[in-house]
Motif scaffolding. Sequence first.
Motif, PDB file in Angstrom:
ATOM      1  N   ARG A 295      15.254   2.016  22.363  1.00 58.73           N
ATOM      2  CA  ARG A 295      14.917   3.345  22.875  1.00 58.73           C
ATOM      3  C   ARG A 295      16.100   4.293  22.755  1.00 58.73           C
ATOM      4  O   ARG A 295      15.944   5.481  22.444  1.00 58.73           O
ATOM      5  N   ARG A 298      16.434   5.528  19.225  1.00 59.19           N
ATOM      6  CA  ARG A 298      15.434   6.556  18.930  1.00 59.19           C
ATOM      7  C   ARG A 298      15.819   7.886  19.564  1.00 59.19           C
ATOM      8  O   ARG A 298      15.653   8.957  18.953  1.00 59.19           O
ATOM      9  N   ARG A 301      18.632   9.704  17.731  1.00 60.88           N
ATOM     10  CA  ARG A 301      18.206  10.342  16.480  1.00 60.88           C
ATOM     11  C   ARG A 301      17.257  11.512  16.718  1.00 60.88           C
ATOM     12  O   ARG A 301      16.904  12.228  15.770  1.00 60.88           O
ATOM     13  N   SER A 302      16.854  11.723  17.958  1.00 58.93           N
ATOM     14  CA  SER A 302      15.873  12.765  18.237  1.00 58.93           C
ATOM     15  C   SER A 302      16.519  14.142  18.253  1.00 58.93           C
ATOM     16  O   SER A 302      17.726  14.304  18.434  1.00 58.93           O
TER      17      SER A 302
END
Length: 448
Positions: A295, A298, A301-302
Amino acid sequence: MESRYLTVHALTKYIKRKFDADPHLHEIMVKGEISNFKQHSSGHMYFTLKDEKARILAVMFARNNQQMKFKPENGMKVLIKASITVYESSGQYQMYVSEMQPDGIGQLYLAYEQLRAKLEQEGMFRPDHKKAIPKYPRTIGVITSPTGAAIRDIITTIKRRYPIAKIMIYPALVQGETAAPSIVKAVQQANEQDSPLIDVLIVGRGGGSIEELWAFNEEIVARAIYTSNIPVISAVGHETDFTICDFVADMRAPTPTGAAELAVPHIDELVERILTRQSRLIRGIKEKVELQKLRLNRIQRSYAFRYPKVLYDQKMEQLDKQTELLTRNVQRVLEQKHMQQELIQKQLVRNHPNHYIKKANQDLASLQKNLVRNTELILQAKRQAFLSKIGKMDALSPLKIMERGYNVAYDHHGKLIASIKQVKPKDQIELNLADGMVEAEIIAVKER
């Protein structure tokens, strides 16, 4: 002339004396079948003893039948010891019975079967009345002879299997005429115990004959066990011995040693179970960490993580409050864990399990480290989730979309233009951009 005639009373009295003087009519042994049985409120028993060809009236006074273990019934074949005499009022001869026992079956066994049938009919053996034996008892009550082998076997087995349990012994007679009241008194004392409370009660003794075990077939003992608020394990005799207590109790054990094994778990099995659950916990934590790492990657990279400035400043105060609340909760949890640690340490000191204390301290240190690590992970996860939500809100903002070159067109009436069918050449329109508004004129309309 009339002096030659006897009165009925005189004749009956003479015959009675003949009967009483005959030594063959005293303490005779007779067998037969009972009929017309009746027990008077005074306790005296009246019945007829018969066989295929004759019958005779019989009386057994209360002083002689008080010690009988069974209750006579019509149709029952019995062996009796009696004297024959004449009852003057009616002129009938009858037997005065001093002893009686069943013919072909033991007196105690018959009494056992009669009481078992009676209590079963009352529902005292029903499974739905039986109480569950606690899995982890703290205090175990034992009702038995304090000098017999049974108490030694029970204590040795409990100390070997579950040394942290406390044993309360309630001495009782387990054989003889006064044994039943002694057992009843011990059951009542155990139920009245305030501190420590008894979690389970073992009632029993070692093996013996039916006469030696008879106290556990008495009705008063059965009813005391049935009404006990404490779960009762019956441990009377050997595996092949069955008593009324076995049917009434919440659980039957084949022997006193077996009762001790049923009453407590094995400490080694508990340790193994704890270690298994510890391994599952560690595996679960590792899986949780790996999931949180995914998580985190992710989130890193958001878009929200790379550009969090817009909403981040507005939520800092809320984050500080949540952090403060979380810190207080962590402190409270740590204090609770510390209090639990102190309580466990006191309990262990009272029972002197030094090696368990050492292990408990090691486990506590490990749990504290895990707690701090998990707290940090949870805090980090909450912060990242917060940043993710900020990013999503920023990404979905209409203003951000317009900053990328998009605009919204309205006609001269202020109505949103969603299709080329709403306009025609030379119409005046307004274009709303991210930083202002542009008035324009339609030059041409082309379908796509």
